[in-house]
Design a protein around this motif. Structure first.
Motif, PDB file in Angstrom:
ATOM      1  N   UNK A   1       0.840  -1.206   0.000  1.00 17.10           N
ATOM      2  CA  UNK A   1       0.000   0.000   0.000  1.00 17.10           C
ATOM      3  C   UNK A   1       0.872   1.252   0.000  1.00 17.10           C
ATOM      4  N   UNK A   2       1.906   1.244   0.823  1.00 16.37           N
ATOM      5  CA  UNK A   2       2.817   2.377   0.937  1.00 16.37           C
ATOM      6  C   UNK A   2       3.476   2.696  -0.401  1.00 16.37           C
ATOM      7  N   UNK A   3       3.916   1.666  -1.117  1.00 17.37           N
ATOM      8  CA  UNK A   3       4.571   1.880  -2.406  1.00 17.37           C
ATOM      9  C   UNK A   3       3.683   2.669  -3.359  1.00 17.37           C
ATOM     10  N   UNK A   4       2.394   2.402  -3.326  1.00 18.32           N
ATOM     11  CA  UNK A   4       1.492   3.002  -4.310  1.00 18.32           C
ATOM     12  C   UNK A   4       1.010   4.395  -3.923  1.00 18.32           C
ATOM     13  N   UNK A   5       0.845   4.675  -2.644  1.00 16.44           N
ATOM     14  CA  UNK A   5       0.177   5.919  -2.263  1.00 16.44           C
ATOM     15  C   UNK A   5       1.071   6.919  -1.537  1.00 16.44           C
ATOM     16  N   UNK A   6       2.242   6.503  -1.104  1.00 12.30           N
ATOM     17  CA  UNK A   6       3.044   7.391  -0.251  1.00 12.30           C
ATOM     18  C   UNK A   6       3.791   8.457  -1.050  1.00 12.30           C
ATOM     19  N   UNK A   7       4.167   9.553  -0.396  1.00 18.39           N
ATOM     20  CA  UNK A   7       5.017  10.564  -1.024  1.00 18.39           C
ATOM     21  C   UNK A   7       6.497  10.244  -0.866  1.00 18.39           C
ATOM     22  N   UNK A   8       6.820   8.970  -0.733  1.00 19.98           N
ATOM     23  CA  UNK A   8       8.198   8.513  -0.609  1.00 19.98           C
ATOM     24  C   UNK A   8       8.600   7.710  -1.839  1.00 19.98           C
ATOM     25  N   UNK A   9       9.796   7.964  -2.321  1.00 22.53           N
ATOM     26  CA  UNK A   9      10.364   7.165  -3.394  1.00 22.53           C
ATOM     27  C   UNK A   9      11.514   6.349  -2.834  1.00 22.53           C
ATOM     28  N   UNK A  10      11.233   5.094  -2.469  1.00 20.67           N
ATOM     29  CA  UNK A  10      12.282   4.222  -1.950  1.00 20.67           C
ATOM     30  C   UNK A  10      13.124   3.747  -3.137  1.00 20.67           C
ATOM     31  N   UNK A  11      14.446   3.836  -3.004  1.00 24.46           N
ATOM     32  CA  UNK A  11      15.301   3.554  -4.161  1.00 24.46           C
ATOM     33  C   UNK A  11      16.316   2.433  -3.939  1.00 24.46           C
ATOM     34  N   UNK A  12      17.081   2.502  -2.850  1.00 28.01           N
ATOM     35  CA  UNK A  12      18.228   1.598  -2.717  1.00 28.01           C
ATOM     36  C   UNK A  12      18.436   1.147  -1.277  1.00 28.01           C
TER      37      UNK A  12
END
Length: 533
Positions: free
Chosen positions: A491-502
């Motif tokens: 859920x977090x991946x789709x709606x959050x204002x965070x771009x997790x990268x590495x």
């Protein structure tokens, strides 16, 4: 403007050594460890306030905790340290610790349950950035006298607001904030009711292997042995950590023998050490994640299509295969690999055309301007410049605001950024350590001041997700709890204002004779006291 300054040349080491002479191009003394690392994020040594990477390294070597990790067996999990044992009440809410014998503060004062009571209460009362690690168990300024109590010098009783998994509670006590301070020494240095906070910013009062002797912000930290340390005497009598910003300078000093360990080498400089028999490189998967986040006070960054476009307009593989090669692996979830419930799904690939299409459908088809706040560290600047390039291709005009670690963090914690590019490392080896900051924000008001919560720092109000996070932390069925975190991350991946990268693979280069260097894995910070040469 980007200004780059080099600190910590070989002359600095010679100055810090005092009477110890250091001939040029020679090995460091056999009983001394000299490290090059970026330490410009250090703001304080107070374990109740310290919440930065370099500060955690110092704290780990200065302060002991009720429970802690054996650096040579991190996989074993937490183990007794200042607490010899503990018992749990039938309702699971009360934990009674029995203190171990033989632990003594650098001042010569013995460690007692009264010191543990003082330290944990103090952390709650000061209410600094990391206080949420303790207050999540229901401890407040109004109840700590009843909920954290030493019944005698050997017994500490803590009472939680409800039953939690015991492992979760004990793992939290391994965090920096769990460091036990010398109550007598600290209170002797109290100023205006601050419980010694101002003094502990530049001094230490622990029972660990080392004590801080000198700190020059943005330059160096020097630690000497705690003469009263109760464990085996470390081989390294003095540890000096120099702030050296540039990879090339760290590599040069390592090859010359001016330092023992270089902790921030670029992939190019790591490759350049191949074939040098005098040095070696140790790879270690860390829990540190590299991400960008979008302040929800910026209207354009609240548009779901804009956020999705930005996540698609990130050249994940390109960065991982070039300037981050060997040191970061693509990872798009808030739990690092090795943690319970870590999600391996990577739903975002570099797709400029799809990102452009989303921008055209958004409320900002003509694009907009924004600023990226980034620390003056080469790999972070490289990441920010890559984002500047790729986001520019979808109409987002980016200006980089580069500052020291402390400057950048201050701006971030004040919610004054547009985009923040930075790193986050877990405070304890339980999935709530990251879920409880990325996906938890019970009060989004400015006056809440929840600077330890990344969701709050980005003004992301998430009452429903916060409830999901709370539900996961009290689930005692391990498999069910794992599934809850997997769903939460999706859920977090789709709606959050965070771009997790590495996720970081730390490559530490060191002299060939250095043994037992442990950066801390995904669970803790570096341990100097087991190192030998």
């Amino acid at each position: 403007m980007k200004t780059f300054t080099t600190f910590g040349k070989a002359a600095l080491v010679a100055t810090l050594l005092g009477s110890v002479a250091m001939p040029a191009f020679a090995e460091t003394p056999p009983n001394m460890l000299v490290i090059a690392n970026r330490i410009d994020d250090i703001k304080t040594f107070d374990p109740a306030e310290s919440f930065e990477f370099a500060g955690a390294d110092v704290s780990r070597n200065v302060y002991e905790k009720l429970v802690n990790f054996d650096p040579l067996d991190l996989d074993a999990g937490y183990a007794p340290q200042l607490a010899a044992s503990w018992d749990v009440s039938e309702d699971g809410k009360t934990i009674t610790f029995t203190m171990a014998e033989g632990h003594v503060f650098a001042s010569g004062n013995p460690v007692t349950a009264k010191d543990a009571e003082f330290s944990l209460r103090r952390a709650v009362l000061l209410n600094k950035t990391p206080s949420f690690i303790l207050t999540q168990f229901g401890f407040t300024a109004d109840n700590v006298e009843d909920t954290i109590k030493a019944t005698d010098d050997k017994t500490l009783v803590i009472t939680l607001d409800k039953q939690y998994a015991l492992s979760f509670v004990l793992n939290c006590l391994t965090a920096t904030i769990g460091g036990i301070v010398d109550s007598e020494t600290v209170m002797a240095n109290e100023t205006d009711g601050d419980m010694g906070n101002a003094w502990l910013r530049t001094n230490t009062a622990g029972s660990g292997p080392y004590k801080v002797m000198d700190w020059k912000p943005n330059e160096s930290v020097m630690m000497d042995l705690n003469p009263n340390y109760g464990g085996d005497e470390p081989a390294m009598k003095r540890v000096i950590v120099q702030h050296i910003q540039e990879s090339a300078t760290q590599r040069l000093q390592l090859e010359r023998g001016d330092i023992d360990i270089a902790r921030n080498l670029s992939p190019e400089d790591v490759a350049g050490l191949e074939g040098n028999a005098d040095v070696k490189v140790v790879d270690e998967l860390r829990g540190r994640l590299m991400y960008w986040s979008a302040n929800q006070k910026v209207e354009a960054l609240t548009d779901p299509k804009v956020l999705e476009a930005m996540k698609l307009a990130v050249d994940y593989k390109g960065m991982a295969d070039s300037f981050l090669k060997g040191q970061y692996t693509v990872h798009q979830a808030f739990l690092p690999l090795t943690f319970l419930g870590a999600l391996e799904d990577k739903p975002f690939n570099f797709d400029i055309e799809k990102a452009k299409s989303l921008m055209a459908e958004s409320g900002y088809p003509d694009g907009f301007d924004l600023k990226i706040s980034v620390r003056e560290a080469q790999e972070r600047i490289d990441i920010a410049q890559s984002l500047q390039n790729t986001w520019g291709q979808i109409g987002i005009n980016v200006e980089l605001i580069v500052g020291t670690g402390a400057q950048t963090l201050d701006r971030y914690r004040a919610r004054e950024h547009d985009i923040y590019v930075g790193a986050w490392g877990p405070d304890y080896p339980d999935p709530n350590t990251n879920a409880g900051t990325f996906a938890y924000n019970p009060d989004n008001a400015d006056e809440a001041g929840a600077t330890g919560l990344l969701a709050w720092r980005n003004a992301w109000g998430i009452p429903e997700m916060s409830e999901e996070t709370l539900a996961a932390v009290v689930e005692n069925d391990t498999e069910k709890r794992k599934e809850m975190y997997l769903e939460l991350q999706k859920e977090f991946q789709q709606v959050s204002p965070f771009g997790m990268m590495f996720q970081q693979i730390e490559q530490n280069a060191m002299a060939a004779n250095v043994e037992n260097f442990v950066a801390g894995g995904a669970t803790t910070a570096v341990s100097y006291w087991v190192i030998t040469k």
